[in-house]
Write a protein that holds these residues in place. Structure first.
Motif, PDB file in Angstrom:
ATOM      1  N   SER A 223       1.065  -1.115   0.076  1.00 35.81           N
ATOM      2  CA  SER A 223       0.019  -0.073  -0.023  1.00 35.81           C
ATOM      3  C   SER A 223       0.904   1.422   0.085  1.00 35.81           C
ATOM      4  O   SER A 223       2.236   1.191   0.056  1.00 35.81           O
ATOM      5  CB  SER A 223      -0.931   0.004   1.154  1.00 35.81           C
TER       6      SER A 223
ATOM      7  N   GLY B 256       1.372   3.845   2.241  1.00 35.12           N
ATOM      8  CA  GLY B 256       2.320   3.975   3.397  1.00 35.12           C
ATOM      9  C   GLY B 256       3.288   2.922   3.564  1.00 35.12           C
ATOM     10  O   GLY B 256       4.403   3.228   3.815  1.00 35.12           O
ATOM     11  N   MET B 257       3.125   1.716   3.014  1.00 34.66           N
ATOM     12  CA  MET B 257       4.075   0.598   3.245  1.00 34.66           C
ATOM     13  C   MET B 257       5.159   0.981   2.095  1.00 34.66           C
ATOM     14  O   MET B 257       6.481   0.815   2.442  1.00 34.66           O
ATOM     15  CB  MET B 257       3.603  -0.720   2.872  1.00 34.66           C
TER      16      MET B 257
ATOM     17  N   ARG C 148       7.594   3.426   3.517  1.00 33.20           N
ATOM     18  CA  ARG C 148       8.482   3.089   4.243  1.00 33.20           C
ATOM     19  C   ARG C 148       9.625   2.002   3.877  1.00 33.20           C
ATOM     20  O   ARG C 148      10.858   2.218   4.039  1.00 33.20           O
ATOM     21  CB  ARG C 148       7.613   1.754   5.196  1.00 33.20           C
TER      22      ARG C 148
ATOM     23  N   ASP D  34      -2.404   9.303   3.585  1.00 33.75           N
ATOM     24  CA  ASP D  34      -3.661   9.354   4.494  1.00 33.75           C
ATOM     25  C   ASP D  34      -3.162  10.170   5.829  1.00 33.75           C
ATOM     26  O   ASP D  34      -2.095   9.511   6.211  1.00 33.75           O
ATOM     27  CB  ASP D  34      -4.534   8.318   4.573  1.00 33.75           C
TER      28      ASP D  34
ATOM     29  N   ILE E 147      -2.202   7.144   8.500  1.00 34.45           N
ATOM     30  CA  ILE E 147      -0.710   6.474   7.910  1.00 34.45           C
ATOM     31  C   ILE E 147       0.290   7.417   7.920  1.00 34.45           C
ATOM     32  O   ILE E 147       1.455   7.188   8.402  1.00 34.45           O
ATOM     33  CB  ILE E 147      -1.022   6.303   6.342  1.00 34.45           C
ATOM     34  N   GLN E 148      -0.051   8.974   7.603  1.00 28.54           N
ATOM     35  CA  GLN E 148       1.093   9.917   7.763  1.00 28.54           C
ATOM     36  C   GLN E 148       1.472   9.823   9.276  1.00 28.54           C
ATOM     37  O   GLN E 148       2.675  10.030   9.469  1.00 28.54           O
ATOM     38  CB  GLN E 148       0.354  11.193   7.419  1.00 28.54           C
TER      39      GLN E 148
END
Lengths: 322, 302, 318
Positions: free
Chosen positions: A156, A158-159, A162, A186, A189-190
């Motif tokens: 996703s 966010g991942m 990372r 989002d 996630i932020q």
């Protein structure tokens, strides 16, 4: 307090197109100590990304050019060293995280391989050693090691960000440039990613320049903040000082235009007018056409940086203090 | 990047011209085409049709720059063969100039036909989708699966060699490219918010397609059409060369080559000049096409 | 009071290769005349689809939309065209929402032409110039093209276009998220001024909690296709009656330096609502989850006066 790790002296950057010269960065100076984290805040076209790209020597060719000034990193002037050595520094001692995690990863290779590649290039590690280190890095950013063999599209947003951060940290950089690292994410996630960056920063003592348009993001991460406008640093100081007592009229206006959660406002106070055309900057102080405290001399005299008690500000209001 | 109002606002057309002008080769190509078009338009001022189709057997293979006496309307007239004469003693330059007219007409008419028919079908397929799209696109796929020249050959062979049939054959073979091209552009444009905005304002489909969708699909079509004209001219000369296009004595660059072929050693000028004409015109169109692509490509905008 | 717009059990399902995506799943709300309902949530929660479905830019799967008592979803094409002059939309992206081949005046004037609201060229020009003045666009931009203008001015064009037919209801779909903060403030002020002056009713869609608080009277929080909490704006920020709303608000980076403590943040990521299992959709990430949460769909009920929540433990949070 030691010697500055990164020191920018009076940097000017221009982009030349067929029709015009865009003055992207107009004489900025900054000093960062090892382990410090600086927030570089400003609106579109303020010159934040250009500053970061100049540090890395990655200004788009042939349009972008450092026209004067110098950047010192660990005592060496970056513009003087040969391209081959610069390549060694890039990704190794200085690395950068870009805004869009979608385009920072190559879709046809597993994420683990992409991280390992950087390790193999810079440290000439063996395949096994690189794989081991990659797994550690992924766990550091909160990704289970068994996902190493997966492709970017299986992650996703966010991942993915990372993974990009893990990649940037692969070579233990001394300086990390993060260009709007959470803007595409989002809010929940932020929050996860920002907390992770904050923890990593504490643990690894990496120097960080966080570029953001979001003052809230900078408030959570940084020790110092520089407010940029039209390629200049309008105000610089410790984060508490600048947030609690902004000095420059632009900083003041910026804070006032953000809708607040902690109070009720009928109307927002906005900064009138528009960001100036960087190919045709106003005379005198670049902010004077929009400034509520404008004086008669503001369109004639370019304010110099006034400095006291660790704060810097470029405004004629404070000129007599120097 | 935020761009405040520039001192001299430009219309999209001015913007395009500014960018196109910078490509010197494309401007050169355009100059060549304009020259050819104006010569073709004024062909009758230079040489009369009757003269260039009439045989002057005594002057056969007259070399470049020959001054000779010709039989013209029962009178003997002195005539300068600027580029020499062919195997029937006809003026090569005169036949090339009248041939240019044929080539230019073929280029424009076939592509205009293909863009109109293919473009409308593509717009309908892209905008409405569904069964209509399936039918149109599979039809286009089938046409594309048949080699272009073979298909044109078959049409002309079946319907007989004539100017109209030549136009039709080349026109039809060019249609499917534009169906696909326009459909693809429509698909990207129709999801843009300004199209949705027009819908939200209560605009009818016709207005949305004509006013909002198609104008924003034109760039790739214009580029393709320019390159397509070159392709059409080449196809026409090829068909004429095979004897299936323009029939002699009417001149066309392809049939001039065909007629000159046996004399390539003894009278090279009869072959070289029409060959050069074909080459320059194709090259010119391709250069314009490249220039247009650069000037219209939104990715290159600052 | 009779609401201007009422949405009942609105659903929009998309059939994908992986299953049925419940983009909007049983959404209901009412917006009183002259007020603003803020619809807030993260990407993929269905807020944009909700806005478009109300205007029938996307055909909803089922449900009912009542505008001044009229059934929008049953309207014939010609009735719908007439309705659209009363219900308008402002888009997020000030770049793709304006036709690059048209001038400012053509864009603003087009709706007037479509609905024949001007008798002649002169009247059209006068009306366009009036609209430009209303949204504070300089007169000299009349013949300019959108690509010559910055995001803020382009968004003003979009607003003028939406206002041209004198609508009563406007869907504002992330109208400021592409803008810089100083410009964002200008546009938010403009939208508020226009609301007051023209008595407009807004459905204000955004992902930004501070913007939605500033703009809305009532706020509805969406998560994976459903409204999980709805409350008056002030009350919602004082106390949240759904753990997702709590997480959303605590995730906002405050302007206070170092404001974040080291407490836990919401774990996990948003999934997409493809063939959802029964039970609360937030349950897999919820810090307060109970066994009953995954057994059956939680009812969306009034947990306190004027406050609605779909959390079975809402009463405990009061």
């Amino acid at each position: 307090m030691g010697e500055a790790q990164l020191s920018i002296r009076n940097l000017y950057v221009e982009y030349h197109t067929d029709e015009e010269v865009v003055h992207a960065v107009n004489g900025i100076s900054l000093d960062l100590e090892q382990g410090e984290s600086l927030g570089l805040v400003g609106e579109t076209g303020a010159g934040k990304t250009t500053t970061a790209l100049s540090i890395l020597g990655l200004l788009p060719k042939p349009n972008g050019k450092v026209t004067s000034g110098s950047i010192f990193f660990e005592g060496k002037e970056l513009s003087q060293i040969p391209e081959e050595e610069m390549r060694q520094i890039r990704g190794n001692r200085i690395s950068m995280i870009f805004q869009d995690p979608m385009t920072s990863l190559n879709p046809i290779f597993p994420v683990g391989e992409q991280i390992a590649e950087a390790l193999e290039i810079h440290f000439s590690l063996s395949k096994e050693q690189a794989a081991k280190r990659t797994a550690e890095l992924l766990e550091l950013v909160g990704i289970p090691r068994n996902r190493m063999g997966e492709y970017p599209h299986q992650f996703s947003g966010g991942m993915k960000q990372r993974v990009v951060i893990a990649m940037a940290l692969a070579c233990n950089p001394k300086l990390l440039l993060a260009d709007e690292p959470t803007t595409a994410l989002d809010v929940t996630i932020q929050a996860q990613v920002l907390r992770m960056i904050r923890d990593l920063k504490r643990r690894m003592r990496t120097t960080l320049i966080l570029i953001s348009h979001d003052l809230g993001v900078v408030a959570q991460i940084c020790d110092t903040v520089a407010i940029m406008y039209a390629g200049k640093i309008m105000e610089y100081g410790k984060i508490e000082d600048v947030f609690h007592h902004p000095l420059h009229p632009y900083t003041e206006g910026l804070f006032a235009s953000i809708p607040r959660l902690d109070r009720t406002q009928k109307r927002l106070s906005s900064i009138p007018g528009l960001i100036p055309d960087p190919s045709n900057l106003p005379s005198g102080c670049v902010f004077h056409p929009r400034c509520p405290y404008r004086m008669d001399v503001c369109n004639q005299i370019v304010p110099t940086t006034v400095e006291w008690e660790g704060r810097k500000v470029q405004c004629l209001k404070y000129q007599e203090l120097s | 990047m935020s761009s405040p109002v520039k001192p001299h606002p430009r219309t999209p057309w001015q913007e395009f011209w500014y960018r196109f002008r910078k490509n010197k080769l494309a401007v050169g190509g355009m100059g060549v085409i304009l020259l050819y078009v104006s010569i073709a338009l004024c062909a009758d001022l230079f040489y009369s049709w009757d003269f260039i189709v009439g045989n002057q057997i005594p002057n056969a293979f007259a070399p470049v720059g020959t001054k000779a006496v010709v039989d013209w309307g029962g009178k003997k007239v002195e005539h300068l063969y600027i580029l020499g004469a062919d195997n029937f003693g006809r003026d090569v330059l005169g036949r090339m100039i009248h041939g240019a007219r044929v080539s230019m007409i073929i280029g424009f008419v076939t592509i205009a036909f293909a863009v109109l028919v293919g473009g409308s079908l593509g717009a309908i397929a892209g905008f409405y989708g569904g069964v209509l799209e399936t039918i149109i696109m599979r039809g286009a796929d089938i046409l594309l699966a048949i080699p272009n020249m073979l298909f044109a050959l078959a049409i002309v062979a079946a319907m007989g060699p004539s100017f109209q049939n030549l136009l039709l054959a080349i026109g039809i073979t060019s249609v499917p490219i534009y169906v696909r091209l326009v459909r693809a552009s429509v698909l990207t444009v129709k999801d843009q918010e300004f199209v949705e905005a027009a819908k939200a304002l209560g605009a009818r489909d016709g207005r949305i397609i004509v006013r909002h969708v198609l104008p924003n699909c034109m760039a790739p079509v214009i580029v393709q059409a320019t390159l397509g004209i070159a392709q059409s001219i080449l196809s026409a000369t090829f068909l004429s060369f095979l004897g299936l296009g323009i029939q002699p004595p009417a001149p066309e660059w392809g049939n001039m080559l065909s007629e000159a072929r046996p004399y390539i050693i003894s009278a090279p000028h009869t072959l070289i000049f029409p060959g050069l004409a074909i080459m320059t015109v194709i090259l010119a169109y391709n250069l314009i096409g490249d220039g247009l692509r650069d000037a219209l490509d939104p990715k290159l905008r600052r | 009071m009779e609401p201007l717009l009422e949405v009942r059990h609105l659903k929009k399902y998309f059939h994908t290769g992986y299953g049925t995506l419940h983009a909007v799943d049983d959404v209901s709300f009412r917006i009183p005349k002259g007020s603003t309902l803020g619809l807030v949530g993260e990407s993929g929660c269905g807020k944009t689809t909700t806005g478009r479905s109300i205007l029938r830019l996307i055909e909803p799967t089922s449900g009912e939309v009542l505008f001044k008592g009229r059934k929008v979803l049953d309207a014939t094409p010609s009735e719908l065209r007439a309705l659209r002059s009363e219900m308008q939309i402002i888009f997020q992206d000030p770049y793709s929402s304006l036709n690059p081949r048209m001038t400012v005046s053509q864009i603003i004037g087009e709706p007037l032409l479509i609905h024949r609201r001007a008798r002649d060229k002169k009247e059209l020009e006068r009306k366009v110039r009036d609209l430009m003045e209303k949204v504070e666009l300089a007169d000299r931009l009349y013949g300019a093209y959108p690509h010559e203008l910055d995001g803020g001015r382009r968004q003003r064009i979009g607003i003028a276009r939406a206002l041209s037919l004198h609508p009563q209801f406007i869907v504002c779909d992330e109208p400021v998220s592409a803008l810089d903060v100083s410009v964002q403030a200008q546009i938010l002020n403009l939208l508020k001024d226009l609301q007051e002056e023209l008595g407009l009713t807004y459905l204000f869609i955004t992902h930004d909690m501070s913007v939605v608080k500033h703009m809305s009277d009532t706020i509805a929080v969406m998560y994976l296709g459903q409204i999980v909490e709805m409350a008056p704006a002030e009350a919602l920020f004082e106390k949240q009656l759904h753990p997702y709303t709590q997480a959303l608000i605590s995730a906002i980076p405050l302007l206070e330096p170092g404001g974040w403590k080291d407490e836990e943040v919401l774990k996990g990521e948003l999934s997409s609502p493809i063939d959802p299992q029964p039970g609360c959709r937030f349950a897999p990430r919820c810090p307060m989850v109970k066994s009953q949460c995954t057994e059956q769909d939680p009812p969306f009920v009034e947990s306190a006066k004027g406050r609605f929540s779909s959390c079975v433990r809402a009463k405990e949070m009061i």
